[in-house]
Scaffold this motif. Structure first.
Motif: not given
Lengths: 130, 763
Positions: B495, B530, B534, B537
């Protein structure tokens, strides 16, 4: 007369002499004079030889000094360049040391900052805890 | 960083034209009076190997000591470029193996490629020729109007760099390809070198300036004018230093090109410089029989509050900050490599590695090695030792060999701290033959773990997380586009964490990642975000401006209180980064979720709450995650988590969490295994994944009617006709009775809660 003609004479000691005593004396004197002359000449020769040797040595010395002087003169003319080079080298060393000092200073500063921030954080945490 | 120079007792009045190192650390030199000299590593005075029939301008030893060119053939061969237009392949005993008539005039340059499979020669006649190992002419790469004064192979041996006057040309070997050329200097270029490790080109010319270029010819660095022309230059094998020779001095530079220190040879012309294989020594040859070896001293390694400085070639001074105590460590020979981490200082010399513990400086563990160590890498419980003859070894700090991993394309001298990373349980290596591939090997057995990790781009830098259990091991990598990717090794799925990242470092004990991007230090408080959620983040990524320390910084280490950066000058600067993510990571790793939540409450920072949410979600700690999302104000997530928490069965909760994180297949697997068919089908129905819902129902032979009923309701709402062939077919076969279906669903739900009660009873 005849003996005189033949050249035979008698001296005071009544010994037969072929040579005329007068001449004989003169010859002897001449011989002595010659001997003293040769000895004097050889002495002179010795003296002259010594002199020459000394002069040679002096000449050598002078020659050496001359060479040295030339070397010194060359060195003297080169000296500015050498000095410049050495100066440059020293400056480079100095710059390196200065740079090292700066580096260490900068690292120290950053560490001080880290410590400061940590102290702030500790103060904050203790405040929050109490 | 400084050179401490040992000069050889002048073996001859004539000048030395070329110097080179053997794998055994002897220095070889060829001189103008047609002789070949050998200066043994033990320090005996140089001795004449043999007389030659022509003066020689340079020599180059076979480059890869670890790789035999052919079965049975030896690697102790070298090339000699002679002034009579020939080059010779020589044996170590001075015997000439082959003589090739190469150029019309004297040879000016000669070099093996990295693999030792081809030879490039340049001559006074302006020709640049490529030869096979056995001396067969492969091609005439170029013909220029002046002499080819120097040349260097590209790391992959696909191109050569050479000068034409003040121009630099990178000529690909492929037929028909146009060379890349650029104006590099205002005066003729006298020296050029291409670093395989750093992939940079350095050039030096008569204009007394040296420059560093990238491989596309973009300028990276230009030096201030030196006192005189650059006669030779050489990159150190690791690519971390550059040596530049001029008339009368050798300059030592950082990998960026910035000048670090110099050593003066009192006006004698330096003609040739060469680094030893391990990069710890520099051989210098020049006019007036100048032959010298410079040891790299004043190198410093640090760990925590300890700092070790290589004061002299075989003497190390260890200091502990805050205490006056100072230890002097002495080893038998010159130090070639040092590494200091996890309370252990490793000191490698040509024949042994000494392991010092910070608690016992007087009693090191000494390990004998077969060949000069090239790389030392440390993890908490073990370290890696790479040398050309034994390959890669993993040793414990007590000196016991744990494993000797081997893989296809292993080349010990190609390993660096960037393309190789070690943790307690795993060793990750970028494949040399296919740089898009990262191999993972177990440190216990030396065998590969799972399939190699494949990426779409060439990988430049890999790093394994250090803290936590093997199950939590993560791998971060930077690819050619400077994108940062991260994955857990247990379930590899790369990711993207960030873009334009120049460097990265894991914390030495916790699952927190640090990166450097565009003058900012980035801290990923939860690198597993992730996989968990996500959307968290951006919140879990903290950023800190470090541009006040100048451009082109390098991330060196992530220690307890601060990140250590290196400026292009080589200065270390320390930057305080937030310690909270570390505390959070440690609490989470120990399962102390209460403490982690308290910490977040105390700090009251959204980034930290986000990190907690990500970590709790990854660990299926729904209660903690719910609290964290509540603090972040994400009502939808709080709701979803509350719903999940209220579910009666463990499997159902796990499955719903998986759905929440978008892993529908995993959720289906969990549910079907637990026999919760209705729930599995319902997941697909909710996602409007009708095909799969029907497929599962048919396969499980239940709830086909349920699927059809839901489908019918959906179609009725949207006002459309059924067109799907499979659904049409089943709707004819299966009778749909709404009441029965509702009854079945009720029964399922009841069974579910009863099942949970029975499992609870069984517990």
């Amino acid at each position: 007369m005849a003996s005189e003609d033949r050249g035979i004479t008698f001296d005071e000691m009544y010994r037969i002499r072929v040579f005329d005593p007068d001449k004989q004396r003169q010859t002897k004197e001449l011989q002595e004079a010659c001997e003293s002359f040769t000895s004097k000449i050889s002495e002179l020769d010795k003296v002259v030889r010594g002199l020459l040797e000394q002069i040679g040595a002096q000449a050598q010395k002078i020659e050496n000094e001359k060479l040295r002087a030339m070397g010194q003169r060359l060195k003297a003319t080169m000296e500015p360049d050498v000095r410049k080079r050495k100066l440059g080298e020293q400056a480079a060393v100095l710059a390196e040391k200065q740079q090292e000092l700066d580096d260490i200073g900068r690292e120290y500063e950053s560490l001080l900052k880290v410590r400061h921030e940590q102290e702030l954080m500790i103060a904050k945490i203790t405040d929050a805890g109490s | 960083m400084r050179l401490q120079v040992t000069k050889a007792a002048a073996p001859h009045a004539e000048g030395l034209t070329g110097v080179a190192w053997t794998a055994g650390n002897d220095v070889w030199a060829c001189s103008e009076d047609q002789a070949l000299w050998r200066w043994p590593a033990e320090g005996n005075p140089p001795s004449k190997v043999c007389e030659l029939d022509a003066p020689c301008s340079s020599l180059h030893w076979y480059p890869c000591a670890s790789r035999k060119p052919q079965p049975g053939a030896t690697t102790d061969v070298f090339l000699l470029a002679a002034d009579d237009g020939t080059f010779r392949l020589m044996r170590a005993n001075g015997r000439e193996e082959k003589r090739v008539d190469a150029h019309a005039g004297p040879l000016t340059a000669i070099q093996w490629n990295q693999e030792g499979t081809a030879v490039a020669t340049g001559g006074q006649d302006g020709a640049l020729k490529i030869w096979s190992r056995s001396g067969m002419l492969r091609s005439v790469l170029a013909q220029i109007d002046g002499p080819v004064l120097c040349l260097a192979w590209s790391p992959d041996a696909a191109a050569l760099v050479y000068p034409r006057g003040g121009l630099l040309l990178v000529a690909p070997l492929a037929a028909g390809a146009r060379p890349l050329q650029w104006r590099a200097h205002d005066a003729p270029i006298l020296a050029v070198d291409w670093s395989p490790a750093a992939d940079k080109i350095a050039s030096g010319g008569e204009d007394a300036i040296y420059k560093v270029w990238d491989t596309d010819g973009r300028p990276l660095f230009q030096s201030a004018p030196l006192p005189s022309a650059c006669t030779a230059l050489a990159w150190a094998p690791g690519g971390c230093h550059l040596a530049v020779a001029t008339r009368g001095a050798v300059y030592l530079c950082e990998s960026s090109g910035v000048f670090a220190s110099h050593y003066s040879f009192e006006g004698s012309m330096v003609r040739s410089v060469a680094w030893s294989c391990d990069g710890s020594r520099l051989a210098v040859g020049g006019a007036g029989g100048l032959l010298a070896v410079g040891h790299m001293v004043k190198r410093r390694v640090e760990w925590g509050s300890h700092s070790a400085l290589l004061a002299e070639p075989a003497r190390i001074r260890v200091q502990e900050v805050g205490s006056a105590a100072q230890e002097e460590l002495e080893v038998r020979e010159a130090v070639v490599a040092m590494s200091f981490a996890y309370d252990h200082l490793l000191v490698a010399t040509a024949h042994q590695v000494a392991i010092y513990g910070v608690a016992s400086w007087n009693t090191p563990v000494v390990v004998e090695v077969a060949d000069t160590p090239l790389l030392l890498l440390q993890a908490e419980r073990l370290f890696l030792l790479a040398d050309p003859s034994a390959g890669v070894q993993l040793l414990s700090y007590t000196g016991r060999t744990l494993a000797t991993p081997k893989w296809q394309g292993l080349r010990p001298e190609a390993l660096t701290g960037a393309n190789c990373s070690l943790s307690n349980d795993t060793l990750a290596v970028v494949d040399r033959l296919d740089p898009r591939c990262v191999r993972c090997l177990s440190t216990a057995t030396g065998q590969p773990v799972g399939e190699p990790l494949r990426h779409s781009q060439d990988v430049l830098h890999v790093a394994l997380s250090q803290g936590g259990t093997p199950a939590e091991r993560r791998l971060a990598l930077i690819d050619r586009n400077r994108d940062l990717y991260c994955t857990a090794l247990q379930s590899p799925a790369l990711g993207r964490l960030g873009a334009a990242v120049e460097g990265l470092a894991w914390h030495a004990a916790a699952d927190v990642l640090l990166g450097l991007a565009g003058g900012r230090v980035l801290q990923w408080a939860a690198p597993g975000v992730l996989a968990a959620d996500p959307s968290l983040l951006p919140a879990t990524t903290a950023s800190l401006d470090v541009s006040q320390h100048g451009p082109r910084l390098e991330l060196v280490a992530y220690g307890e209180p601060a990140a250590t950066l290196r400026t292009p000058r080589g200065t270390l600067v320390h930057v305080a980064v937030s310690p909270y993510p570390l505390a959070l990571a440690q609490a989470a790793a120990a399962g102390r979720w209460e403490a982690a939540t308290r910490l977040c409450r105390c700090v009251a920072d959204d980034g930290l709450w986000a990190a907690l949410a990500a970590r709790a979600l990854a660990a299926r700690e729904t209660a903690t995650a719910e609290a964290a999302y509540a603090a972040l104000g994400q009502v939808a997530m709080v709701d979803a988590l509350a719903y999940i928490r209220a579910l009666p069965r463990e499997e159902a909760r796990a499955a719903q969490l998986a759905v929440l994180q978008g892993r529908i297949e995993e959720a289906e697997g969990i549910l079907l295994q637990a026999g919760l068919v209705y729930r599995a089908i319902k997941i697909h129905i909710r996602a409007k994944n009708w095909d799969r819902a029907l497929e599962v129902a048919v396969k499980q032979k239940s709830h086909v009617d349920t699927v059809l009923w839901y489908r019918g309701a959906e179609l009725a709402v949207t006002g459309r006709e059924e067109t799907h062939a499979l659904f049409l077919q089943f709707s004819q076969q299966v009778e749909i009775n709404e009441e029965q279906i509702r009854l079945k669903i009720c029964q399922e739900k009841e069974r579910e809660s009863q099942g949970s009660m029975s499992t609870a009873k069984r517990r």
